[in-house]
Write a protein that holds these residues in place. Structure first.
Motif, short mmCIF file in Angstrom:
data_model
loop_
_atom_site.label_atom_id
_atom_site.label_comp_id
_atom_site.label_asym_id
_atom_site.label_seq_id
_atom_site.Cartn_x
_atom_site.Cartn_y
_atom_site.Cartn_z
N THR A 68 18.25 9.61 -7.61
CA THR A 68 19.68 9.37 -7.49
C THR A 68 20.26 10.31 -6.45
N PRO A 69 21.00 9.79 -5.46
CA PRO A 69 21.56 10.66 -4.41
C PRO A 69 22.39 11.79 -5.00
N ARG A 70 22.14 13.00 -4.51
CA ARG A 70 22.89 14.17 -4.97
C ARG A 70 22.94 15.19 -3.86
N ASN A 71 24.13 15.74 -3.66
CA ASN A 71 24.34 16.78 -2.64
C ASN A 71 23.84 16.34 -1.26
N GLY A 72 24.04 15.07 -0.96
CA GLY A 72 23.62 14.59 0.36
C GLY A 72 22.13 14.41 0.52
N SER A 73 21.37 14.43 -0.57
CA SER A 73 19.91 14.31 -0.50
C SER A 73 19.44 13.16 -1.36
N GLN A 74 18.42 12.46 -0.87
CA GLN A 74 17.79 11.40 -1.64
C GLN A 74 16.31 11.38 -1.32
N ALA A 75 15.47 11.28 -2.36
CA ALA A 75 14.03 11.30 -2.17
C ALA A 75 13.42 10.04 -2.77
N THR A 76 12.31 9.60 -2.18
CA THR A 76 11.60 8.40 -2.64
C THR A 76 10.10 8.69 -2.67
N LEU A 77 9.46 8.29 -3.74
CA LEU A 77 8.01 8.38 -3.87
C LEU A 77 7.48 6.97 -4.13
N GLN A 78 6.55 6.52 -3.28
CA GLN A 78 6.01 5.17 -3.40
C GLN A 78 4.49 5.21 -3.34
N ALA A 79 3.86 4.38 -4.14
CA ALA A 79 2.40 4.27 -4.12
C ALA A 79 2.01 2.82 -4.39
N TYR A 80 0.92 2.38 -3.77
CA TYR A 80 0.43 1.04 -4.06
C TYR A 80 -1.09 1.00 -3.96
N PHE A 81 -1.63 0.00 -4.65
CA PHE A 81 -3.07 -0.28 -4.58
C PHE A 81 -3.22 -1.78 -4.35
N GLN A 82 -4.16 -2.15 -3.48
CA GLN A 82 -4.43 -3.57 -3.28
C GLN A 82 -5.93 -3.78 -3.09
N ARG A 83 -6.40 -4.90 -3.57
CA ARG A 83 -7.82 -5.29 -3.46
C ARG A 83 -7.88 -6.72 -2.96
N THR A 84 -8.72 -6.97 -1.98
CA THR A 84 -8.86 -8.31 -1.41
C THR A 84 -10.33 -8.67 -1.29
N PHE A 85 -10.60 -9.98 -1.42
CA PHE A 85 -11.95 -10.52 -1.27
C PHE A 85 -11.86 -11.74 -0.36
N ARG A 86 -12.84 -11.89 0.53
CA ARG A 86 -12.95 -13.10 1.35
C ARG A 86 -14.40 -13.55 1.33
N ASP A 87 -14.60 -14.86 1.20
CA ASP A 87 -15.94 -15.43 1.15
C ASP A 87 -16.00 -16.62 2.10
N GLU A 88 -15.64 -16.38 3.35
CA GLU A 88 -15.63 -17.44 4.35
C GLU A 88 -17.01 -17.59 4.99
N VAL A 89 -17.16 -18.66 5.78
CA VAL A 89 -18.38 -18.85 6.54
C VAL A 89 -18.61 -17.67 7.48
N SER A 90 -17.54 -17.21 8.10
CA SER A 90 -17.68 -16.15 9.10
C SER A 90 -17.51 -14.76 8.52
N ILE A 91 -16.73 -14.61 7.46
CA ILE A 91 -16.41 -13.27 6.95
C ILE A 91 -16.65 -13.24 5.45
N LYS A 92 -17.47 -12.32 5.03
CA LYS A 92 -17.68 -12.07 3.60
C LYS A 92 -17.46 -10.58 3.38
N ASP A 93 -16.31 -10.24 2.81
CA ASP A 93 -16.01 -8.82 2.65
C ASP A 93 -15.09 -8.59 1.47
N SER A 94 -15.05 -7.35 1.05
CA SER A 94 -14.10 -6.88 0.03
C SER A 94 -13.50 -5.58 0.53
N ARG A 95 -12.24 -5.33 0.14
CA ARG A 95 -11.56 -4.12 0.60
C ARG A 95 -10.62 -3.61 -0.47
N ASP A 96 -10.66 -2.30 -0.70
CA ASP A 96 -9.72 -1.61 -1.59
C ASP A 96 -8.89 -0.64 -0.77
N THR A 97 -7.58 -0.64 -1.02
CA THR A 97 -6.68 0.26 -0.31
C THR A 97 -5.77 0.95 -1.29
#
Length: 667
Positions: free
Chosen positions: A301-330
């Motif tokens: 909550t903004p106070r004394n002219g200051s505001q802070a934000t903390l953000q985090a995310y996780f994502q996981r993707t899979f592809r099983d194409e003819v050309s690309i077969k991969d998985s990735r975690d971020t």
């Protein structure tokens, strides 16, 4: 051409209507509400809409010292578009080209491709940039458009705020607060190309000061046609679900938690290189992809002219194409703080860390070395805004990043703006941004062609990555003017001059003989930092409130490139030199809506793509507050047209005229 001349004539007339009006005394920001029809806002109110992508802090659109365009929720609803790529066609400076039913080439200010590597795309601050191929898998980003509050598009470098890979622009998709999506919403439709789609969403209260929504979405799209007008192998369907939770009055501030899960089922076809005649064959296969993500954000909550934000995310993707077969975690975490240093100065700073791990399987089309890799990214940024005398505003900032490929990267930015009154802003900027190497730059191997050589020896031409690749660099110079010409006309002009260095291209490596899988001569095409040059252009956008019932938006973009040699795919920028768009929203009696979207795109000579004109029309009717019916026609001026091509002029398909009907019920 006559169409081009007419479009430019309309744009010029709309931009020059009337003279400057006295400045408005009210500069309070506009925060669009759930029920507000943004097409009913006056021009001065549109200029007060708050945006966040330029500085990571809220500011009025009119005061942004940069080239920014906002697609509002009402623009989205009345566009007739069912996906983000089609929405972006109306944005000046953005090049959108559909390749297949489920693949797009999207960029800003040139260098387009299936994975345009100089564009950063985000959803609610979560980066969609995939370091496998240095771009965005647009088929994985099937956002529920009814949940989107707005789309902010920054043309020009955003590296000082968003970091590497925001070289030519940033697209930030911002979804609605869950308090604005209470109740039940159901929409469904079908057509000749969009063979079926539907979305169900429910939102409500989750205790005191907390709200939530959950949704599920499905669609199926028919295949496009190939160069012989036969059905292509690229039909596509997808199912997706997700949630968002907002808690607004905690002791610490606001809490937001959201997540999505999806599964795509797409058909795909690739030309696979062989070492025996006829030296290639087409491989077709169903190509599923899936993924999930979860994002959390805590805002103090903004106070004394200051505001802070903390953000985090996780994502996981899979592809099983003819050309690309991969998985990735971020995994990504970022902290930032915004400070008001007196009446005329603000300071924003932040720190971040990202860790991404991948695993690839070799395919007949592509392989990576090493097959598994984990990369770490450490970052920090500092951004200062100061009000000087005579309505001058100075913005200085830089972002420092340390990556595992090139080490420390510095991306500074300086912007100066002059606002003689609340209706006009003149701005200029100089920026440095970089595109850091990705997995395909350093460890990729793709055989692209085989052919007989001297003495009957088979030659194999192969793209190879270079582990010593450096970052690509741009020094960007921009100049812009944004003004309310009168109470009904808004004009926005941006010009740019970009100098590129160390851009990726290819050189022929040393040939060598190989016996695997059969005797042949390897001819390597090596990725190197061997290109430099410049691009320059102008983008003009205008909004004209013709009457209280009729709004018109128009834009024109001009792009030129002078590069030392072709890019890695053999093309200079893969983008048209001229683009025109005209968008009309007309409200008729009886709650009828007539919307038209006209796009003209100049030819892309090196890709053998002729110029084309696209007309999309929407007829909507709202018989009650809870029910909306619409009929949409797309690509109405031609039976089919081509929008893109590859370096071998294969794989790109044609897109047919389509019509679909849609019903949406909200309670």
């Amino acid at each position: 051409m006559p169409l081009k001349s007419n479009c430019l004539y309309i744009l010029t007339i709309a931009s020059l209507l009337a003279c400057h009006s006295p400045a408005s005394a009210d500069d309070s920001p506009i925060k669009p509400s759930k029920s507000q029809d943004l097409t009913s806002l006056q021009i001065e109110d549109l200029m007060k809409i708050q945006v966040t992508s330029a500085t990571k802090s809220a500011q009025n659109l009119s005061s942004v010292p940069g080239a920014i365009y906002v697609i509002t929720h009402e623009d989205i609803r009345r566009s007739g578009a069912l996906n983000i790529p089609d929405l972006l066609r109306a944005v000046p400076g953005v090049q959108v080209a559909q390749i297949t039913s489920h693949k797009w080439a999207i960029t800003i200010r040139g260098f387009n491709g299936l994975y345009a590597n100089k564009l950063l795309v985000l959803i609610d601050g979560r980066s969609l940039y995939n370091p496998s191929f240095a771009g965005v898998y647009w088929d994985d980003q099937d956002v529920n458009l009814d949940d989107v509050e707005r789309v902010e598009v920054i043309r020009g470098p955003g590296g000082a705020i968003w970091g590497a890979n925001a070289v030519n622009g940033v697209i930030n998709i911002i979804t609605k607060h869950s308090k604005d999506t209470k109740g039940v919403t159901f929409s469904s439709g079908a057509g000749n190309e969009e063979t079926g789609f539907g979305t169900l969403r429910y939102g409500g209260d989750a205790g005191k000061d907390a709200t939530y929504r959950v949704y599920a979405k499905y669609f199926a799209r028919d295949a496009s046609v190939d160069s012989s007008n036969n059905r292509a192998f690229d039909a596509w369907s997808s199912v997706r679900g997700g949630f968002r939770l907002d808690w607004d009055k905690t002791r610490s501030g606001k809490v937001m938690l959201e997540g999505d899960i999806f599964h795509n089922s797409a058909q795909d076809a690739f030309h696979v290189t062989d070492l025996v005649p006829p030296f290639s064959h087409i491989l077709t296969e169903n190509a599923p992809s899936s993924g999930l993500n979860i994002l959390g954000r805590l805002e103090q909550t903004p106070r004394n002219g200051s505001q802070a934000t903390l953000q985090a995310y996780f994502q996981r993707t899979f592809r099983d194409e003819v050309s690309i077969k991969d998985s990735r975690d971020t995994f990504d975490v970022e902290f930032q703080q915004h400070l008001n240093r007196g009446q005329h100065s603000t300071l924003t700073w932040g720190l971040g860390y990202r860790r991404t791990s991948d695993e690839f399987e070799d395919t007949p089309f592509i392989s990576f070395l090493p097959p598994k890799k984990t990369d770490n990214l450490f970052s920090g940024f500092l951004h200062s805004e100061t009000s000087l005398k005579n309505n001058l505003h100075l913005t200085l900032g830089t972002k420092l990043e340390h990556n595992d490929y090139t080490g420390l990267e510095v991306q500074p930015n300086a912007r100066l703006s002059w606002t003689p009154d609340s209706r006009r802003t003149l701005w200029a900027s100089v920026s440095r941004a970089v595109r850091t190497p990705a997995r395909n730059d350093t460890g990729l191997s793709i055989p692209i062609a085989a052919f007989p050589g001297q003495g009957g020896t088979i030659n194999l031409l192969t793209f190879l990555g270079d582990p010593n690749m450096k970052s690509e660099e741009v020094i960007a110079h921009e100049l812009g003017y944004r003004a309310e010409l009168n109470d009904r006309v808004l004009l926005d002009i941006a010009a740019f001059y970009n100098l590129y260095n160390n851009s990726q291209t290819t050189v022929m490596g040393t040939p060598s003989f190989s016996n695997t899988p059969s005797p042949h001569l390897d001819l390597p095409l090596l990725f190197v930092n061997g290109q430099h040059g410049k691009t320059y252009g102008v983008e003009i956008a205008t909004r004209w409130k013709a009457t209280d019932r009729w709004n018109v938006s128009a834009s024109y973009s001009w792009l030129q490139a002078e590069l030392s040699q072709p890019t890695a795919t053999g093309r200079p920028t893969n983008s048209p030199s001229h683009q025109v768009s005209i968008v009309s929203h007309l409200n008729l009696a009886g709650n009828l809506e007539v919307d038209a979207n006209l796009f003209w795109v100049n030819r892309i000579r090196d890709l053998n793509v002729p110029d084309y004109t696209r007309l999309d029309l929407r007829l909507g009717w709202n018989p009650s507050k809870s029910l909306e019916l619409s009929v949409v026609g797309q690509n109405l001026l031609s039976l089919r047209h081509k929008e893109f091509g590859f370096f071998d002029n294969q794989g790109a398909t044609r897109f047919e005229r389509s019509v679909y009907g849609k019903a949406a019920w909200r309670y």
